[in-house]
Design a protein around this motif. Structure first.
Motif, PDB file in Angstrom:
ATOM      1  N   THR A  23      32.107  67.039 -15.050  1.00 43.99           N
ATOM      2  CA  THR A  23      30.989  67.102 -14.100  1.00 43.99           C
ATOM      3  C   THR A  23      30.689  68.523 -13.640  1.00 43.99           C
ATOM      4  O   THR A  23      29.702  68.745 -12.950  1.00 43.99           O
ATOM      5  CB  THR A  23      31.271  66.245 -12.861  1.00 43.99           C
ATOM      6  OG1 THR A  23      32.398  66.778 -12.163  1.00 43.99           O
ATOM      7  CG2 THR A  23      31.507  64.796 -13.239  1.00 43.99           C
ATOM      8  N   ASN A  24      31.568  69.459 -13.998  1.00 45.53           N
ATOM      9  CA  ASN A  24      31.436  70.851 -13.567  1.00 45.53           C
ATOM     10  C   ASN A  24      31.394  70.969 -12.041  1.00 45.53           C
ATOM     11  O   ASN A  24      30.609  71.733 -11.488  1.00 45.53           O
ATOM     12  CB  ASN A  24      30.204  71.509 -14.203  1.00 45.53           C
ATOM     13  CG  ASN A  24      30.267  73.013 -14.137  1.00 45.53           C
ATOM     14  OD1 ASN A  24      31.349  73.600 -14.133  1.00 45.53           O
ATOM     15  ND2 ASN A  24      29.117  73.654 -14.060  1.00 45.53           N
ATOM     16  N   LYS A  25      32.240  70.150 -11.386  1.00 43.21           N
ATOM     17  CA  LYS A  25      32.299  70.131  -9.920  1.00 43.21           C
ATOM     18  C   LYS A  25      33.742  69.986  -9.463  1.00 43.21           C
ATOM     19  O   LYS A  25      34.609  69.567 -10.224  1.00 43.21           O
ATOM     20  CB  LYS A  25      31.505  68.947  -9.352  1.00 43.21           C
ATOM     21  CG  LYS A  25      30.022  69.022  -9.581  1.00 43.21           C
ATOM     22  CD  LYS A  25      29.342  67.822  -8.974  1.00 43.21           C
ATOM     23  CE  LYS A  25      27.855  67.858  -9.254  1.00 43.21           C
ATOM     24  NZ  LYS A  25      27.186  66.651  -8.785  1.00 43.21           N
ATOM     25  N   ILE A  26      33.950  70.287  -8.204  1.00 42.27           N
ATOM     26  CA  ILE A  26      35.230  69.997  -7.568  1.00 42.27           C
ATOM     27  C   ILE A  26      35.070  68.667  -6.851  1.00 42.27           C
ATOM     28  O   ILE A  26      34.157  68.492  -6.048  1.00 42.27           O
ATOM     29  CB  ILE A  26      35.628  71.103  -6.569  1.00 42.27           C
ATOM     30  CG1 ILE A  26      35.879  72.408  -7.323  1.00 42.27           C
ATOM     31  CG2 ILE A  26      36.845  70.670  -5.760  1.00 42.27           C
ATOM     32  CD1 ILE A  26      36.157  73.588  -6.434  1.00 42.27           C
ATOM     33  N   VAL A  27      35.940  67.720  -7.172  1.00 38.21           N
ATOM     34  CA  VAL A  27      35.895  66.391  -6.572  1.00 38.21           C
ATOM     35  C   VAL A  27      36.933  66.351  -5.454  1.00 38.21           C
ATOM     36  O   VAL A  27      38.122  66.566  -5.696  1.00 38.21           O
ATOM     37  CB  VAL A  27      36.191  65.298  -7.627  1.00 38.21           C
ATOM     38  CG1 VAL A  27      36.136  63.919  -7.010  1.00 38.21           C
ATOM     39  CG2 VAL A  27      35.231  65.410  -8.801  1.00 38.21           C
ATOM     40  N   MET A  28      36.464  66.109  -4.241  1.00 41.02           N
ATOM     41  CA  MET A  28      37.361  66.014  -3.090  1.00 41.02           C
ATOM     42  C   MET A  28      37.937  64.606  -3.055  1.00 41.02           C
ATOM     43  O   MET A  28      37.192  63.621  -3.031  1.00 41.02           O
ATOM     44  CB  MET A  28      36.607  66.301  -1.798  1.00 41.02           C
ATOM     45  CG  MET A  28      35.899  67.651  -1.787  1.00 41.02           C
ATOM     46  SD  MET A  28      37.023  69.042  -1.831  1.00 41.02           S
ATOM     47  CE  MET A  28      37.555  69.058  -0.144  1.00 41.02           C
ATOM     48  N   CYS A  29      39.258  64.496  -3.049  1.00 43.13           N
ATOM     49  CA  CYS A  29      39.936  63.199  -3.096  1.00 43.13           C
ATOM     50  C   CYS A  29      40.737  62.984  -1.820  1.00 43.13           C
ATOM     51  O   CYS A  29      41.473  63.863  -1.389  1.00 43.13           O
ATOM     52  CB  CYS A  29      40.882  63.145  -4.286  1.00 43.13           C
ATOM     53  SG  CYS A  29      40.072  63.439  -5.847  1.00 43.13           S
TER      54      CYS A  29
END
Length: 117
Positions: A23-29
């Motif tokens: 996704t070319n993103k940082i996913v906050m978990c």
């Protein structure tokens, strides 16, 4: 409809960052279960994209209107979307969780109908 902000500091939640090449993103978990699930979505060829904490909605439960934000939304190759709730099995088996989850899903179906047009 609202969006939860995981970037806000809180002593009560553990926020992890997953760097997604897909996704070319940082996913906050919010927790390790969500973080681990990101690896599955990242390498699942049927998944086009995934994001954490999508737009939330209100649902009715025991005479109250309550807020709910799914843990993630997954978009598949056929462009269908699926909301995901990650829970430890011991939590998912509790009867109160099952009843609330059904109410959330009913509201979520209406939510999808409103915003898919």
């Amino acid at each position: 409809m609202y969006i939860r902000n995981l970037r806000k500091a809180s002593p009560n939640k553990s926020v992890l960052k997953f760097v997604s090449i897909k996704t070319n993103k940082i996913v906050m978990c919010e927790g390790t279960i969500e973080f681990d699930a990101c690896f599955h979505h990242e390498f699942d060829e049927d998944v086009v994209s995934f994001e954490s904490q999508p737009k939330g909605y209100k649902y009715h439960f025991e005479g109250k209107e309550l807020p709910y934000t799914p843990d993630a939304v997954i978009t598949f190759k056929d462009q269908t979307k699926q909301y995901i709730e990650y829970k430890a099995i011991r939590q998912a088996l509790k009867s109160e969780f099952k009843v609330r989850f059904k109410a959330r899903n009913r509201a979520g179906l209406c939510f999808d109908e409103l915003f898919s047009k």
